[in-house]
Scaffold this motif. Sequence first.
Motif, PDB file in Angstrom:
ATOM      1  N   GLY A 113       0.815  -1.207   0.000  1.00 32.58           N
ATOM      2  CA  GLY A 113       0.000   0.000   0.000  1.00 32.58           C
ATOM      3  C   GLY A 113       0.852   1.262   0.000  1.00 32.58           C
ATOM      4  O   GLY A 113       0.558   2.231  -0.720  1.00 32.58           O
ATOM      5  N   SER A 114       1.920   1.256   0.774  1.00 32.11           N
ATOM      6  CA  SER A 114       2.818   2.414   0.812  1.00 32.11           C
ATOM      7  C   SER A 114       3.506   2.612  -0.535  1.00 32.11           C
ATOM      8  O   SER A 114       3.717   3.750  -0.976  1.00 32.11           O
ATOM      9  CB  SER A 114       3.871   2.222   1.907  1.00 32.11           C
ATOM     10  N   LYS A 145       1.115   4.348  -3.004  1.00 31.66           N
ATOM     11  CA  LYS A 145       0.963   5.771  -2.714  1.00 31.66           C
ATOM     12  C   LYS A 145       2.135   6.584  -3.245  1.00 31.66           C
ATOM     13  O   LYS A 145       1.974   7.696  -3.737  1.00 31.66           O
ATOM     14  CB  LYS A 145       0.826   5.984  -1.205  1.00 31.66           C
ATOM     15  N   GLN A 174       2.511   9.338  -8.044  1.00 29.20           N
ATOM     16  CA  GLN A 174       2.310  10.737  -7.682  1.00 29.20           C
ATOM     17  C   GLN A 174       2.286  11.582  -8.956  1.00 29.20           C
ATOM     18  O   GLN A 174       2.824  11.179  -9.986  1.00 29.20           O
ATOM     19  CB  GLN A 174       3.443  11.213  -6.767  1.00 29.20           C
TER      20      GLN A 174
END
Length: 291
Positions: free
Chosen positions: A185-186, A189, A193
């Motif tokens: 999940g990190s 993220k 971007q």
Amino acid sequence: MSSASRLPSSGLTANKPAVSHRAYVTLVTNADYAMGALALARSIKLAGAEADIVVLHTGGVDASVLTPLSDLGCRLVQTELLDTCDAFNERHARGRLHANAPFTKGRKPAFHSPLDNFCKLRLWQLTEYQSCVFIDADALVLRNIDKLFDYPEFAAAPNVYETLKDFHRLNSGVFVARPSAETFGSMLKMLDQPDTFWRRTDQTFLQTFFHDWHGLPVTMNMLQYVWFNLPDLWDWKQIGVLHYQYEKPWEKDHPRSAELKPLIDLWHAFHTGDNIPDIASLANPTESAVA
């Protein structure tokens, strides 16, 4: 083969359950890399590995080319591409990426699709495993490397193939990881971007995400260009993984085929399973030159 089952992790479907708590993982995105994965899987088995062999494969791979891998006992896990935005996909498409970050040291084959590389991150969704060693499908395991499962996350070898100055850059062709939904999940993220551009796709991303990465010996990811660029580093008795970066050994008459003939012949032996030599008896490049 057991019927396919949807894994708890979104985007993955496996053909059978995990058997071990450890896995060698590779990625197949087309028929060419399926050939590579077959040679790799055979080499892992011949090295006496005690772990599952997992083949992540995308929708671009026909089921027929995966059959030999299944017959060899590999666990096949179908993966969807990561859910990245259109702008991200455009920036990392083959033509756009190679125009903005051209390869100047070697030639990538036409079947290479940079955007597919990010599917490596799906490894962190394989939470049925405690430890994984990822190996690119264009590689061979030449001796037992099960000890890598005990290395910390994130461990990778440096991208050394032209100069010792390259020790500061990692090569993502071999790495040690601990699957984790939280880590995955990190990663997502950070990955997508606005305006992000990962110059060498997964390789640049992983070095940025794991900025304090642990170094593996170059022998655990010996890049084929070392054969002619840094021949004194080459010692068949020490090499754990041979990685055919840039041109692939199954390509006919590629630009480096004459220089790399001993390495290409070795790959074909593992691919067919016939006349595989004693690795320790092979001549190193400096010895070949003398001969």
